[in-house]
Design a protein around this motif. Structure first.
Motif, PDB file in Angstrom:
ATOM      1  N   THR A 188      -7.957  -7.877 -20.643  1.00 13.00           N
ATOM      2  CA  THR A 188      -8.098  -7.173 -19.391  1.00 13.00           C
ATOM      3  C   THR A 188      -7.165  -6.004 -19.387  1.00 13.00           C
ATOM      4  O   THR A 188      -7.081  -5.246 -18.511  1.00 13.00           O
ATOM      5  CB  THR A 188      -7.703  -8.021 -18.090  1.00 13.00           C
ATOM      6  N   ALA A 189      -6.480  -5.666 -20.496  1.00 13.01           N
ATOM      7  CA  ALA A 189      -5.626  -4.781 -20.764  1.00 13.01           C
ATOM      8  C   ALA A 189      -6.270  -3.408 -21.705  1.00 13.01           C
ATOM      9  O   ALA A 189      -6.679  -3.747 -22.590  1.00 13.01           O
ATOM     10  CB  ALA A 189      -4.323  -5.320 -21.155  1.00 13.01           C
ATOM     11  N   VAL A 190      -5.965  -2.361 -21.310  1.00 11.18           N
ATOM     12  CA  VAL A 190      -6.026  -1.181 -21.987  1.00 11.18           C
ATOM     13  C   VAL A 190      -4.678  -0.403 -22.065  1.00 11.18           C
ATOM     14  O   VAL A 190      -4.105  -0.287 -21.136  1.00 11.18           O
ATOM     15  CB  VAL A 190      -7.105  -0.173 -21.424  1.00 11.18           C
ATOM     16  N   ILE A 191      -4.296  -0.078 -23.376  1.00 13.90           N
ATOM     17  CA  ILE A 191      -3.024   0.563 -23.503  1.00 13.90           C
ATOM     18  C   ILE A 191      -3.121   1.777 -24.291  1.00 13.90           C
ATOM     19  O   ILE A 191      -4.150   1.822 -25.293  1.00 13.90           O
ATOM     20  CB  ILE A 191      -1.905  -0.159 -24.167  1.00 13.90           C
ATOM     21  N   PRO A 192      -2.207   3.133 -23.961  1.00 12.28           N
ATOM     22  CA  PRO A 192      -2.276   4.123 -24.929  1.00 12.28           C
ATOM     23  C   PRO A 192      -1.876   3.612 -26.411  1.00 12.28           C
ATOM     24  O   PRO A 192      -0.749   2.927 -26.664  1.00 12.28           O
ATOM     25  CB  PRO A 192      -1.601   5.088 -24.282  1.00 12.28           C
ATOM     26  N   ASP A 193      -2.640   4.375 -27.499  1.00 12.89           N
ATOM     27  CA  ASP A 193      -2.038   3.763 -28.862  1.00 12.89           C
ATOM     28  C   ASP A 193      -0.804   4.745 -29.183  1.00 12.89           C
ATOM     29  O   ASP A 193      -1.067   5.853 -28.980  1.00 12.89           O
ATOM     30  CB  ASP A 193      -3.270   4.238 -29.345  1.00 12.89           C
ATOM     31  N   PRO A 194       0.098   4.025 -29.599  1.00 17.25           N
ATOM     32  CA  PRO A 194       1.518   4.819 -29.825  1.00 17.25           C
ATOM     33  C   PRO A 194       1.121   5.461 -31.111  1.00 17.25           C
ATOM     34  O   PRO A 194       1.907   6.582 -31.311  1.00 17.25           O
ATOM     35  CB  PRO A 194       2.552   3.487 -30.364  1.00 17.25           C
ATOM     36  N   ALA A 195       0.013   5.296 -32.038  1.00 18.30           N
ATOM     37  CA  ALA A 195      -0.168   6.408 -33.100  1.00 18.30           C
ATOM     38  C   ALA A 195      -0.517   7.601 -32.500  1.00 18.30           C
ATOM     39  O   ALA A 195      -0.252   8.717 -33.360  1.00 18.30           O
ATOM     40  CB  ALA A 195      -1.199   5.517 -33.969  1.00 18.30           C
ATOM     41  N   THR A 196      -0.970   7.781 -31.297  1.00 22.27           N
ATOM     42  CA  THR A 196      -1.717   9.060 -31.172  1.00 22.27           C
ATOM     43  C   THR A 196      -1.066   9.325 -29.410  1.00 22.27           C
ATOM     44  O   THR A 196      -1.435  10.602 -29.196  1.00 22.27           O
ATOM     45  CB  THR A 196      -3.009   8.933 -31.134  1.00 22.27           C
ATOM     46  N   ALA A 197      -0.491   8.658 -28.829  1.00 21.70           N
ATOM     47  CA  ALA A 197      -0.129   9.036 -27.628  1.00 21.70           C
ATOM     48  C   ALA A 197       1.441   8.706 -27.128  1.00 21.70           C
ATOM     49  O   ALA A 197       1.935   7.658 -27.683  1.00 21.70           O
ATOM     50  CB  ALA A 197      -1.074   7.905 -26.439  1.00 21.70           C
ATOM     51  N   MET A 199       2.993   8.415 -24.268  1.00 23.40           N
ATOM     52  CA  MET A 199       3.102   7.293 -23.592  1.00 23.40           C
ATOM     53  C   MET A 199       2.975   5.925 -24.335  1.00 23.40           C
ATOM     54  O   MET A 199       3.749   4.963 -23.740  1.00 23.40           O
ATOM     55  CB  MET A 199       2.207   7.330 -22.395  1.00 23.40           C
ATOM     56  N   GLY A 200       2.180   5.866 -25.197  1.00 23.07           N
ATOM     57  CA  GLY A 200       2.162   4.700 -26.022  1.00 23.07           C
ATOM     58  C   GLY A 200       3.465   4.288 -26.967  1.00 23.07           C
ATOM     59  O   GLY A 200       4.014   3.296 -27.036  1.00 23.07           O
ATOM     60  N   VAL A 201       4.176   5.419 -27.264  1.00 23.73           N
ATOM     61  CA  VAL A 201       5.531   5.296 -27.881  1.00 23.73           C
ATOM     62  C   VAL A 201       6.286   4.688 -27.013  1.00 23.73           C
ATOM     63  O   VAL A 201       7.238   4.022 -27.559  1.00 23.73           O
ATOM     64  CB  VAL A 201       5.891   6.694 -28.756  1.00 23.73           C
ATOM     65  N   TYR A 202       6.324   5.184 -25.838  1.00 25.22           N
ATOM     66  CA  TYR A 202       7.274   4.349 -24.874  1.00 25.22           C
ATOM     67  C   TYR A 202       7.082   2.912 -24.613  1.00 25.22           C
ATOM     68  O   TYR A 202       7.995   2.322 -24.458  1.00 25.22           O
ATOM     69  CB  TYR A 202       7.282   5.097 -23.498  1.00 25.22           C
ATOM     70  N   LEU A 203       5.717   2.650 -24.692  1.00 25.58           N
ATOM     71  CA  LEU A 203       5.501   1.375 -24.772  1.00 25.58           C
ATOM     72  C   LEU A 203       6.129   0.512 -25.996  1.00 25.58           C
ATOM     73  O   LEU A 203       6.768  -0.642 -25.972  1.00 25.58           O
ATOM     74  CB  LEU A 203       3.929   0.922 -24.756  1.00 25.58           C
ATOM     75  N   LEU A 204       6.024   1.208 -27.163  1.00 20.02           N
ATOM     76  CA  LEU A 204       6.666   0.567 -28.391  1.00 20.02           C
ATOM     77  C   LEU A 204       8.048   0.391 -28.275  1.00 20.02           C
ATOM     78  O   LEU A 204       8.541  -0.329 -28.729  1.00 20.02           O
ATOM     79  CB  LEU A 204       6.140   1.678 -29.507  1.00 20.02           C
ATOM     80  N   VAL A 205       8.959   1.252 -27.581  1.00 20.90           N
ATOM     81  CA  VAL A 205      10.232   1.156 -27.434  1.00 20.90           C
ATOM     82  C   VAL A 205      10.385   0.000 -26.411  1.00 20.90           C
ATOM     83  O   VAL A 205      11.454  -0.753 -26.636  1.00 20.90           O
ATOM     84  CB  VAL A 205      10.796   2.460 -26.591  1.00 20.90           C
ATOM     85  N   ALA A 206       9.704  -0.331 -25.480  1.00 21.05           N
ATOM     86  CA  ALA A 206       9.893  -1.560 -24.630  1.00 21.05           C
ATOM     87  C   ALA A 206       9.554  -2.683 -25.362  1.00 21.05           C
ATOM     88  O   ALA A 206      10.122  -3.555 -25.165  1.00 21.05           O
ATOM     89  CB  ALA A 206       8.761  -1.119 -23.326  1.00 21.05           C
ATOM     90  N   LEU A 207       8.424  -2.694 -26.429  1.00 23.06           N
ATOM     91  CA  LEU A 207       8.348  -3.792 -27.091  1.00 23.06           C
ATOM     92  C   LEU A 207       9.191  -4.210 -27.974  1.00 23.06           C
ATOM     93  O   LEU A 207       9.794  -5.335 -28.249  1.00 23.06           O
ATOM     94  CB  LEU A 207       6.915  -3.548 -28.010  1.00 23.06           C
ATOM     95  N   GLU A 208      10.058  -3.068 -28.726  1.00 23.15           N
ATOM     96  CA  GLU A 208      10.967  -3.245 -29.749  1.00 23.15           C
ATOM     97  C   GLU A 208      12.357  -3.905 -28.853  1.00 23.15           C
ATOM     98  O   GLU A 208      13.016  -4.828 -29.336  1.00 23.15           O
ATOM     99  CB  GLU A 208      11.393  -1.954 -30.283  1.00 23.15           C
ATOM    100  N   ARG A 209      12.364  -3.605 -27.662  1.00 26.76           N
ATOM    101  CA  ARG A 209      13.751  -4.147 -27.004  1.00 26.76           C
ATOM    102  C   ARG A 209      13.491  -5.450 -26.515  1.00 26.76           C
ATOM    103  O   ARG A 209      14.296  -6.242 -26.645  1.00 26.76           O
ATOM    104  CB  ARG A 209      13.839  -3.260 -25.524  1.00 26.76           C
ATOM    105  N   ARG A 210      12.092  -5.725 -26.081  1.00 21.05           N
ATOM    106  CA  ARG A 210      11.717  -7.135 -25.693  1.00 21.05           C
ATOM    107  C   ARG A 210      11.714  -8.195 -27.028  1.00 21.05           C
ATOM    108  O   ARG A 210      11.898  -9.301 -26.929  1.00 21.05           O
ATOM    109  CB  ARG A 210      10.369  -7.077 -24.892  1.00 21.05           C
TER     110      ARG A 210
END
Length: 414
Positions: A188-197, A199-210
């Motif tokens: 059910t989820a769509v996320i911005p790809d960190p490779a091209t977006a 905002m997706g890199v900000y998600l990657l930062v959150a994933l690395e922390r979690r």
């Protein structure tokens, strides 16, 4: 010359707040300089990127008050801004750079790409945004987090003697990043790809922390989490705009309506017609959508997951060895003033860096306060591009590998 290279933001052109200037034009700026315009008045050159919003009314007021015209030119991405600053060190193409974020903060400092500047009348700042030695001045920030459509998670009402329809029973409301690799949620989820977006890199930062890549044995590292996300059909969108405004919102704001079990038409994946009810956005996204409504709606079908958020700051600075550093400093002063700060909110739903600025009506009604993770700029600055490469490798290996097994989903009925 400046008239051809930039866009005048004063004198009635405020509605077109900045354009992207080609590298060829930047070369002309290097050769000719933009200290004065064609009519000899003072001007200051501002370099930013297309994701950062500069409030046109505040810039126009700055020009009216000081007589200094603001010439804005934009690069496509923050990386392009950094590259241009580095390539033009000997002859800076701008006097002020605006829109540097937490990811590149340490890069700017280590490379001495800006020079220290202390605003004349600095206001109180949101915690943890200040930069040592005043190499950059905080402008705004976002708290990036998951967003979802509450209507999708409403359990349809039924009679006590009526068996539930499993196809209409939604998963529980997402509570954090764990939802992205939960088979009940991932599809059910769509996320911005960190490779091209970005905002997706900000998600990657959150994933690395979690889920740190090199954490303890009890924590699943995020590359494995990503593999599971892809197996359970999380959708990657090439940009934040596509993820949010097309795949999540379907090209229009979520409807202004109360969320209730009494809705005769339950919201399901089928009824969403290809849209997805969960995405990665910001705590300010509900207020952004509220601005598209005529007046403030009584309710809005968009909400914020308050756990696993990450705070990203945005900064401005006087470019090192700038031709008009003193004028650039005056613009930095203006950026910290209430008029500019109040107007800084943009399509991301960003907040002013000053803690004493009254929120807009949309933020007061729909903005969400959280307790986010505040990443260390030195740590993320040294590692985020490597994380980005690892992400791309996992996605590439998944796309070329054997097909994933079908997910096993267990529905828990209320």
């Amino acid at each position: 010359m400046a008239r051809r290279c930039g866009e005048r933001l004063a004198g009635g052109l405020a509605r077109r707040a900045g354009i992207r200037v080609a590298v060829a034009c930047a070369a002309v700026l290097i050769a000719a300089g933009c200290g004065e315009t064609d009519h000899g008045s003072a001007s200051v050159r501002v370099l930013t990127h297309r994701d950062f919003h500069l409030p046109a009314d505040a810039l126009e007021a700055f020009t009216e008050e000081t007589g200094i015209e603001v010439i804005v030119f934009r690069e496509d991405t923050p990386d392009d801004v950094i590259n241009l600053l580095e390539r033009s060190r000997a002859h800076p193409v701008a006097d002020v750079v605006v829109g540097i974020d937490t990811l590149d903060l340490q890069h700017i400092i280590d490379g001495s790409l800006t020079e220290p500047y202390v605003p004349l009348a600095p206001g109180p700042l949101v915690d943890d945004l200040a930069v040592d030695d005043h190499a950059l001045t905080p402008v705004s920030y976002i708290d990036a987090c998951l967003n979802y459509l509450p209507s999708f998670y409403v359990v349809p009402d039924r009679r006590i003697d009526e068996l539930p329809d499993a196809e209409l029973v939604p998963p529980p409301v997402p509570s954090g990043l764990d939802a992205l690799w939960d088979p009940a949620h991932a599809g059910t989820a769509v996320i911005p790809d960190p490779a091209t977006a970005r905002m997706g890199v900000y998600l990657l930062v959150a994933l690395e922390r979690r889920y740190p890549e090199r954490g303890d044995d009890e924590t699943t590292p995020w590359p494995q989490v990503l593999d599971q996300m892809l197996r359970w059909d999380v959708e990657l969108a090439p940009s934040w705009e596509i993820a949010t405004f097309e795949r999540f919102a379907g090209g229009e704001p979520p409807p202004a309506r109360p969320i209730s079990q009494d809705d005769p038409d339950p919201v399901t994946l089928a009824s969403l017609s290809g849209r997805r009810p969960m995405t990665w956005g910001t705590t300010g996204l509900p207020s952004v959508f509220a601005e598209y409504q005529p007046g403030l709606p009584p309710a809005l079908d968009i909400a914020v997951v308050t756990d696993d958020c990450v705070r990203i700051g945005f900064y401005a600075g006087v470019v090192a060895d700038a031709q008009n550093a003193s004028l650039g400093g005056r613009l930095i002063d203006a950026i910290g003033e209430p008029l500019f700060q109040f107007g800084i909110s943009d399509r991301f739903g960003s907040r002013p860096a000053r803690s004493d600025i009254v929120s807009t009506p949309a933020w007061t009604e729909f903005g969400v306060a959280v307790h986010p993770y505040r990443p260390d700029p030195a740590y993320v600055g040294a590692n985020w591009k490597q994380w980005q490469l690892t992400w791309s490798q996992v996605v590439r290996n998944f796309s070329t590998g054997p097909p994933p097994p079908e997910p096993e989903i267990t529905v828990t009925l209320p």
